[in-house]
Design an enzyme around this catalytic site. Structure first.
Site, PDB file in Angstrom:
ATOM      1  N   THR A 554       0.953  -1.211  -0.047  1.00  0.00           N
ATOM      2  CA  THR A 554       0.075  -0.132   0.138  1.00  0.00           C
ATOM      3  C   THR A 554       0.810   1.378   0.057  1.00  0.00           C
ATOM      4  O   THR A 554       2.147   1.166   0.186  1.00  0.00           O
ATOM      5  CB  THR A 554      -0.974   0.144   1.301  1.00  0.00           C
ATOM      6  OG1 THR A 554      -0.183   0.279   2.427  1.00  0.00           O
ATOM      7  CG2 THR A 554      -1.545  -1.235   1.168  1.00  0.00           C
ATOM      8  N   LYS A 578       7.082   3.701   1.667  1.00  0.00           N
ATOM      9  CA  LYS A 578       8.059   4.745   2.571  1.00  0.00           C
ATOM     10  C   LYS A 578       7.460   5.521   3.818  1.00  0.00           C
ATOM     11  O   LYS A 578       8.426   5.955   4.616  1.00  0.00           O
ATOM     12  CB  LYS A 578       8.477   5.917   1.471  1.00  0.00           C
ATOM     13  CG  LYS A 578       9.236   5.423   0.213  1.00  0.00           C
ATOM     14  CD  LYS A 578       9.432   6.503  -0.627  1.00  0.00           C
ATOM     15  CE  LYS A 578       8.344   6.736  -1.494  1.00  0.00           C
ATOM     16  NZ  LYS A 578       7.974   5.692  -2.627  1.00  0.00           N
ATOM     17  N   VAL A 608      13.466   3.368  -1.748  1.00  0.00           N
ATOM     18  CA  VAL A 608      14.247   4.161  -2.458  1.00  0.00           C
ATOM     19  C   VAL A 608      14.799   3.641  -3.754  1.00  0.00           C
ATOM     20  O   VAL A 608      15.491   2.490  -3.742  1.00  0.00           O
ATOM     21  CB  VAL A 608      15.530   4.813  -1.807  1.00  0.00           C
ATOM     22  CG1 VAL A 608      16.330   5.566  -2.426  1.00  0.00           C
ATOM     23  CG2 VAL A 608      14.964   5.480  -0.327  1.00  0.00           C
ATOM     24  N   ALA A 610      13.163   2.030  -6.453  1.00  0.00           N
ATOM     25  CA  ALA A 610      12.261   0.962  -6.887  1.00  0.00           C
ATOM     26  C   ALA A 610      13.225  -0.227  -6.786  1.00  0.00           C
ATOM     27  O   ALA A 610      13.666  -0.650  -5.840  1.00  0.00           O
ATOM     28  CB  ALA A 610      12.029   1.261  -8.184  1.00  0.00           C
ATOM     29  N   LEU A 612      16.448  -0.647  -7.811  1.00  0.00           N
ATOM     30  CA  LEU A 612      17.784  -0.404  -7.875  1.00  0.00           C
ATOM     31  C   LEU A 612      18.381  -0.834  -6.516  1.00  0.00           C
ATOM     32  O   LEU A 612      17.663  -0.557  -5.412  1.00  0.00           O
ATOM     33  CB  LEU A 612      17.848   1.113  -8.054  1.00  0.00           C
ATOM     34  CG  LEU A 612      17.834   1.610  -9.413  1.00  0.00           C
ATOM     35  CD1 LEU A 612      18.395   2.819  -9.778  1.00  0.00           C
ATOM     36  CD2 LEU A 612      19.057   0.836 -10.440  1.00  0.00           C
ATOM     37  N   ASP A 677       7.304  12.802  -2.058  1.00  0.00           N
ATOM     38  CA  ASP A 677       7.697  11.345  -2.237  1.00  0.00           C
ATOM     39  C   ASP A 677       9.379  11.538  -2.311  1.00  0.00           C
ATOM     40  O   ASP A 677      10.015  10.577  -1.799  1.00  0.00           O
ATOM     41  CB  ASP A 677       7.310  10.785  -3.720  1.00  0.00           C
ATOM     42  CG  ASP A 677       7.842   9.470  -3.927  1.00  0.00           C
ATOM     43  OD1 ASP A 677       7.453   8.579  -3.361  1.00  0.00           O
ATOM     44  OD2 ASP A 677       8.673   9.376  -4.738  1.00  0.00           O
ATOM     45  N   LYS A 681      12.114   9.863   0.489  1.00  0.00           N
ATOM     46  CA  LYS A 681      13.573   9.099   0.107  1.00  0.00           C
ATOM     47  C   LYS A 681      14.872   9.819   0.415  1.00  0.00           C
ATOM     48  O   LYS A 681      15.680   9.021   1.000  1.00  0.00           O
ATOM     49  CB  LYS A 681      13.360   8.900  -1.434  1.00  0.00           C
ATOM     50  CG  LYS A 681      12.407   8.183  -2.085  1.00  0.00           C
ATOM     51  CD  LYS A 681      12.498   8.077  -3.696  1.00  0.00           C
ATOM     52  CE  LYS A 681      11.390   7.504  -4.171  1.00  0.00           C
ATOM     53  NZ  LYS A 681      11.176   7.709  -5.598  1.00  0.00           N
TER      54      LYS A 681
END
Length: 815
Positions: A554, A578, A608, A610, A612, A677, A681
């Protein structure tokens, strides 16, 4: 020569009786079967006990129970015999049950049911079943005699659990069989005193009977036919992956039976053990299966343990006090007092300090045991040398049994580490000096979970079965489902992932065996239980499966409230969300402390970048002793895409609309455009680097025009956004005049955190990026001038789901 025994479950219906007759006929021909011991028809003994209890109260309803008992056996006659032979068997049933009718009438009249009378009443179950089995065999042309064990098995007058006089019994059995060539169908469970009073042999009595006869006759094998394939590694009702054990030693079987294994009752084996006669446990309904052979020795197998047994509920009593230390005879007095009160002690645990002794008893004995012990130590209690006995109810006993455990160093450590990983607390421990049995006490509520964890750990040590509880089934959730399905098809791993719980914003559903990974959408579509986060967590905690992982896909903050309690319950948490890692520092600190303290995992690589790998390399640097001094990055794949694509040919508002339709933005693009967002991060990375940064400390440039702030509806916002395209075009043109491009950049250094749209030139590392690339630059003590740089796609459901799956596999390895 062999002897056989059929339990009540094998004789529960006429069809089952016919199957048993087939087995006996084959055994008579091929294995020289000499005796068949039969229990009462399934449920008949309980039926007689209930009928007798009603009669003892004078309740006329006992006649209904009596009539049902008789009718059941008459119906068996109808099913087993041709019409022209039924009348003689009906007449025999009438003759046999006449005594039963008279005795029950007497019990009802005087309203008294003595143990002696009760034994006589329950004997009718075996007497009728054996008569019908013998007659059924004769109907097939096999000479068979009804053998009333009361004429052969001599006991004392301990009604309900009589003791056998083996000298007389063995003589009588041997003499009887010497003069009877026909196959003997023997009544199990019953015997008689020297005064010819009917007695019963107690729990497992029919098994005991066949062992007595097999030992007396010197059988080559004793076969016990039941409704399972043999002795299983665990109770299949609690451990679905339990399987049949090929061989057990007598000692292993007795240890398992003492702690709850229902297939064999310990005294059953005593006569067979004395004569070294093997017992074979077989399934009436699957006679082709070899079953379990119990004998003096067994072949070595690949498992350290042979089985796990348990007692569902016991009560612990602990006697403790400084006055017990070095005091001679304390244990003797304790056990003598309990023995005098006829209380059976199931388990004993005593510390080497001699400060306390702990015993487990059946719950029905708990009150009497407490009173008995307190009375036995009244003097010491009054002198404050010993504390009044402490009672702990609702406990369970688990026993891990295996001859090979004696040869394995560290077996106890492995047991208790497995339990610790499953978040099972051990209350008391007992280990026999033979080391073939390690027994311990746990709370009754965690018994199924403990059994499954131990069973997987000892019988499937190379495998790991992971159980997921998925929250959210949007773009990332569906992509994860696809990837789970693709992984399952490859089937190249010893880690097996099951989805056992799912919820979206509307409904939730659970399946302990795991949903079909190809039909998760359908499972949610057919769910009827209204979604409730608290109820979802409680269901996950209660489900008795090991290696549980809560996966929060979610985007909101509500689900983060579950994380602390999930970790406390031994459930790892995996999330791309997050919100938890950017809540206030008190929440953050508690969350990470719980993950460390509970040895459960909190995995958030996809917070952070996705898919990666950003957080893991950063953690590795820090663990190596590096210090992060500055962080700079393009941390939004959505904003990277927008500003890489924005060249003036297409209005900015149209790019936002197109990105929304393609799934590159959140359903509400304002969640990307407001910069929060990216700010989250940056906070996460700064906190990982050891900086005490709050979200409110970040200076955020909000890309949403201030004039659109009051708009609530996302559709209305998208409709109004084109009004500001000129403003965006002007900003682009201003950057181009300077030979620069627009990039939304996050930075942290010297305690200052900022996210903003910046114009950067060719000398900037972010100038030549493209697409939805994210780029993270870490300036550290190890990398002071040229930063450690991580670059790659940072948006999209597929790469995010791949990162989530990676975290799930990490959690599976460490959970």
């Amino acid at each position: 020569m062999i002897v056989l025994k059929f339990g009540g479950s094998s004789l529960g219906t006429p069809e089952r009786v016919l199957a048993a007759l087939d087995i006996v006929a084959k055994a008579r021909t091929k294995e020289n079967a000499r005796a068949v011991v039969c229990s009462a028809f399934g449920g008949a003994t309980d039926q007689l006990l209930e009928t007798a209890a009603l009669a003892a109260t004078g309740n006329p309803a006992y006649r209904d129970g009596l009539q049902a008992f008789i009718v059941r056996h008459r119906e068996a006659v109808t099913a087993l015999f041709p019409e022209n032979r039924r009348s003689e068997h009906d007449q025999t049933i009438t003759t046999i049950t006449a005594d039963l009718i008279n005795v029950l009438s007497g019990v009802a009249l005087i309203r008294e049911l003595s143990p002696r009378t009760q034994d006589f009443i329950v004997s009718f179950g075996e007497r009728l079943s054996c008569y019908l089995v013998a007659a059924g065999l004769r109907e097939r042309g096999i000479p068979a005699d009804f053998c009333d064990a009361r004429r052969l098995v001599r006991t004392d007058d301990g009604f309900g659990s009589a003791k056998v006089d083996f000298d007389i019994t063995n003589q009588q059995i041997r003499a009887h069989f010497a003069s009877h060539e026909a196959l003997q169908i023997v009544t199990g469970f019953v015997g008689s005193t020297e005064n010819e009073e009917t007695t019963t042999l107690g729990r497992g009595g029919s098994d005991y009977t066949v062992s007595i006869f097999g030992a007396a006759l010197g059988a080559s094998e004793i076969q016990i036919w039941t409704d399972v394939d043999g002795v299983l590694t665990a109770d299949p009702r609690k451990v679905p992956r339990a399987f049949t054990v090929d061989q057990l030693t007598y000692e292993e079987a007795m240890e398992l039976a003492h702690f709850g294994a229902k297939v064999i009752y310990p005294p059953t084996m005593a006569p067979a053990m004395r004569e070294q006669i093997p017992l074979r446990i077989k399934n009436t309904f699957r006679p082709e299966v070899d079953g379990t052979l119990v004998g003096r020795n067994r072949e070595a197998h690949t498992y350290y343990a042979s089985g796990i047994s348990s007692i569902d509920e016991v009560t612990l009593l602990q006697l403790s006090g400084a006055g017990m230390i070095a005091a001679a005879g304390i244990a003797g007095r304790l056990f003598a007092a309990l023995a005098a009160a006829k209380i059976n002690v199931i388990l004993i645990s005593q510390g080497s300090s001699e400060h306390s002794i702990c015993v487990a008893v059946a719950p029905k004995d708990a009150v009497l045991a407490e009173r008995t012990v307190n009375e036995a130590f009244t003097l010491e209690i009054n002198r404050k040398q010993v504390e009044p006995v402490q009672v702990e109810a609702r406990k369970s006993v688990i026993a891990l049994v295996g001859e090979q455990m004696r040869l394995v160093p560290g077996i106890a450590a492995r047991i208790f580490q497995t339990l610790a990983n499953a978040k099972v607390n051990v209350v008391a421990i007992a280990q026999g000096s033979s080391e073939r049995n390690v027994s311990f006490v746990v709370d009754a509520g965690v018994l199924p979970r403990a059994l499954r964890a131990l069973h997987d750990g000892f019988f499937f040590p190379q495998e790991r079965h992971v159980h997921l509880f998925l929250l959210g089934h949007g773009l990332v959730g569906r992509a994860l489902a696809d990837q789970l399905q693709a992984r399952a098809r490859k089937n190249g791993s010893n880690t097996f992932i099951k989805v056992t719980g799912m919820a979206n914003s509307r409904v939730m559903t659970f399946d302990e065996q795991g949903f079909d990974l190809a039909a998760l959408d359908e499972a949610l579509a057919s769910a009827e239980t209204r979604s409730d986060l608290e109820a979802f967590l409680q269901a996950a905690i209660a489900m008795p499966v090991p290696h549980k992982i809560l996966v929060d896909n979610t985007a909101g903050e509500a689900a983060t409230e579950l994380y602390h309690r999930a970790l406390d319950a031994g459930i790892s948490v995996v999330t791309p969300n997050k919100k938890a890692n950017t809540r206030d520092l008190a929440f953050y600190d508690t969350l990470h402390e719980k993950a460390r303290r509970n040895h459960t995992g909190f995995f958030y690589e996809t917070n952070v970048g996705a898919g990666l790998p950003v957080i893991a390399p950063l953690q590795d640097l820090l663990q190596a002793g590096d210090q992060v001094n500055r962080i700079v990055g393009m941390m939004s794949g959505t904003l990277s895409y927008l500003f890489h694509t924005f060249d003036g040919a297409t209005p900015f508002s149209q790019l936002v609309s197109d990105a929304k339709e393609a799934g590159y933005t959140e359903p509400d693009p304002r969640e990307d455009l407001n910069g929060m967002d990216v700010a989250r991060k940056l906070v996460i990375l700064a906190r990982e680097a050891g900086y005490r940064l709050e979200l409110d400390d970040v200076d955020v440039e909000n890309l949403i025009p201030a004039e659109l702030g009051p708009i609530q509806d996302v559709g209305d916002f998208m409709t109004a956004l084109p009004d500001f395209d000129k403003r965006w075009r002007q900003r682009l043109d201003d950057a181009r005049v300077e030979g620069k491009v627009l990039r939304y950049i996050a930075s942290y250094s010297d305690g200052k955190a900022r996210v903003a749209l910046e114009a950067v030139g060719p000398d900037h590392p972010f100038y030549a990026t493209s697409g939805s690339d994210n780029m993270f630059c870490f300036y550290t003590d190890f990398y002071p001038n040229t930063p450690l740089t991580i670059r790659g796609p940072g948006a999209g459901a597929t790469v995010t789901a791949a990162g989530v799956l990676g975290d799930i596999l990490k959690a599976a390895r460490g959970n």
